[in-house]
Design an enzyme around this catalytic site. Structure first.
Site, mmCIF file in Angstrom:
data_model
loop_
_atom_site.group_PDB
_atom_site.id
_atom_site.type_symbol
_atom_site.label_atom_id
_atom_site.label_comp_id
_atom_site.label_asym_id
_atom_site.label_seq_id
_atom_site.Cartn_x
_atom_site.Cartn_y
_atom_site.Cartn_z
ATOM 1 N N SER A 56 0.825 -1.202 0.000
ATOM 2 C CA SER A 56 0.000 0.000 0.000
ATOM 3 C C SER A 56 0.858 1.251 0.000
ATOM 4 C CB SER A 56 -0.911 0.017 1.231
ATOM 5 O OG SER A 56 -1.555 1.271 1.365
ATOM 6 N N HIS B 119 -0.952 -1.352 -4.353
ATOM 7 C CA HIS B 119 -2.242 -0.919 -3.817
ATOM 8 C C HIS B 119 -2.248 0.603 -3.705
ATOM 9 C CE1 HIS B 119 -6.045 -1.871 -1.804
ATOM 10 N NE2 HIS B 119 -5.782 -0.867 -0.991
ATOM 11 N N ASP C 291 -4.295 3.805 -2.667
ATOM 12 C CA ASP C 291 -5.416 4.238 -1.826
ATOM 13 C C ASP C 291 -5.891 5.624 -2.232
ATOM 14 O OD1 ASP C 291 -5.386 2.086 0.409
ATOM 15 O OD2 ASP C 291 -3.309 2.736 0.291
ATOM 16 N N MET D 125 -8.656 8.484 -1.356
ATOM 17 C CA MET D 125 -9.596 8.914 -0.315
ATOM 18 C C MET D 125 -10.040 10.345 -0.576
ATOM 19 S SD MET D 125 -7.511 7.491 3.009
ATOM 20 C CE MET D 125 -6.669 5.898 2.958
ATOM 21 N N HIS E 30 -7.887 1.390 -5.043
ATOM 22 C CA HIS E 30 -8.944 1.270 -4.038
ATOM 23 C C HIS E 30 -9.591 2.631 -3.817
ATOM 24 C CE1 HIS E 30 -9.947 0.216 0.460
ATOM 25 N NE2 HIS E 30 -11.036 0.388 -0.286
ATOM 26 N N MET F 42 -11.862 4.847 -1.950
ATOM 27 C CA MET F 42 -12.596 5.088 -0.700
ATOM 28 C C MET F 42 -13.234 6.458 -0.819
ATOM 29 S SD MET F 42 -9.820 3.477 1.979
ATOM 30 C CE MET F 42 -8.423 3.590 0.847
ATOM 31 N N MET G 293 -11.994 -5.151 4.544
ATOM 32 C CA MET G 293 -11.215 -4.238 5.379
ATOM 33 C C MET G 293 -11.080 -4.829 6.777
ATOM 34 S SD MET G 293 -10.280 -1.772 3.432
ATOM 35 C CE MET G 293 -9.513 -0.833 4.757
ATOM 36 N N GLY H 21 -9.238 4.579 6.056
ATOM 37 C CA GLY H 21 -8.946 6.003 6.185
ATOM 38 C C GLY H 21 -7.520 6.319 6.571
ATOM 39 N N PHE H 22 -6.914 5.469 7.384
ATOM 40 C CA PHE H 22 -5.560 5.733 7.845
ATOM 41 C C PHE H 22 -4.766 4.437 7.940
ATOM 42 C CE2 PHE H 22 -8.075 9.251 9.460
ATOM 43 C CZ PHE H 22 -7.275 10.351 9.171
ATOM 44 N N GLY H 23 -3.478 4.527 7.670
ATOM 45 C CA GLY H 23 -2.606 3.377 7.799
ATOM 46 C C GLY H 23 -2.140 3.199 9.235
ATOM 47 N N GLY H 24 -1.520 2.058 9.494
ATOM 48 C CA GLY H 24 -0.920 1.814 10.797
ATOM 49 C C GLY H 24 -1.875 1.394 11.898
ATOM 50 N N ASP I 33 -7.039 -5.869 3.878
ATOM 51 C CA ASP I 33 -6.305 -4.612 4.017
ATOM 52 C C ASP I 33 -6.507 -4.081 5.426
ATOM 53 O OD1 ASP I 33 -5.135 -2.127 3.793
ATOM 54 O OD2 ASP I 33 -6.472 -1.382 2.227
ATOM 55 N N GLY I 34 -5.390 -3.946 6.149
ATOM 56 C CA GLY I 34 -5.447 -3.346 7.476
ATOM 57 C C GLY I 34 -4.747 -4.175 8.528
ATOM 58 N N GLY J 38 1.085 -2.037 4.316
ATOM 59 C CA GLY J 38 1.712 -0.732 4.191
ATOM 60 C C GLY J 38 2.977 -0.637 5.009
ATOM 61 N N SER J 39 2.821 -0.352 6.295
ATOM 62 C CA SER J 39 3.982 -0.180 7.166
ATOM 63 C C SER J 39 4.808 -1.449 7.306
ATOM 64 C CB SER J 39 3.536 0.310 8.556
ATOM 65 O OG SER J 39 2.577 -0.561 9.122
#
Length: 220
Positions: free
Chosen positions: A7, A32, A34, A36, A65, A67, A136, A141-144, A174-175, A196-197
């Site tokens: 991501s 990926h 994102d 938004m 993706h 959103m 999801m 809305g936010f990573g991490g 994802d998440g 992502g991270s």
């Protein structure tokens, strides 16, 4: 086949081209992206012009993706920008069937996503029209964010329904996906891992992709 889709929400946007190039070198199958709108989710990221600029620089599969509240309005733009697959949310304001048809009209793949609070059954009427379902495993809305283990039954339910219908459907998660959670979701039926991270946050991205893949495949 297990696919890894890093991501870019977690990448260094000041070096977007090189960061994404590293994902190809690391062995990821997808990228990926994102998108938004600050309305459907409480964050703003990027739009079709960024995808268009990145497309000539990277030949990975673009896993886009959306959103956003009204995905139907923007399908043409993201398709023209070079998306290989467009995911939108069943909870969005656009007509689901019409939006899937619009994506398919461009000759690209279509996917539908569900937020944590939406039951698996919400996507069942559309499974035979889709190439992928994105579950999801955090609030979008936010990573991490921390992985939500109570999404496992949702993954299982979608995989079971797809098998009952004889569909070779990709199920993406994802998440909070990392080497610790990857085996949980692949055992449940997921075969596309967004991280992502767990990838961009590591100094050795190739090792990170390999570790994530090995963890996911260990439960298959």
């Amino acid at each position: 086949m297990l696919k890894i889709s890093p991501s870019i929400l977690s990448c260094d946007f000041a070096n977007l081209e090189s960061e994404c190039a590293q994902m190809k070198e690391a062995g990821a199958e997808m990228l990926h992206i994102d998108v938004m709108d600050g309305h459907f989710v409480p964050n703003l990221t990027l739009g079709a012009p960024i995808v268009k600029c990145l497309r000539p620089k990277n030949d990975l599969f673009f896993d886009v993706h959306l959103m956003i509240s009204e995905p139907l309005r923007y399908i043409d733009d993201f398709a023209a920008a070079g998306s290989d697959l467009i995911t939108f949310h069943v909870e969005s304001e656009s007509d689901v069937g019409e939006t899937i048809a619009k994506i398919k009209s461009h000759g690209i793949k279509a996917a539908l996503s569900v937020k944590p609070g939406t039951p698996a059954e919400a996507v069942f009427p559309y499974l035979d029209l889709l190439d992928m379902v994105l579950v999801m495993t955090v609030e979008p809305g936010f990573g991490g964010q921390k992985f939500m283990g109570d999404m496992i039954p949702k993954i299982e339910a979608i995989r079971k329904k797809a098998e009952e219908l004889g569909l070779s459907l990709d199920i993406e998660v994802d998440g909070g996906i990392d080497a610790g959670t990857a085996p949980l979701v692949t055992a449940a039926g997921a075969n596309v891992l967004v991280a992502g991270s767990a990838i961009f946050g590591k100094p050795d991205r190739t090792a990170a992709v390999r570790a994530l893949r090995a963890a996911g495949e260990s439960a298959l």
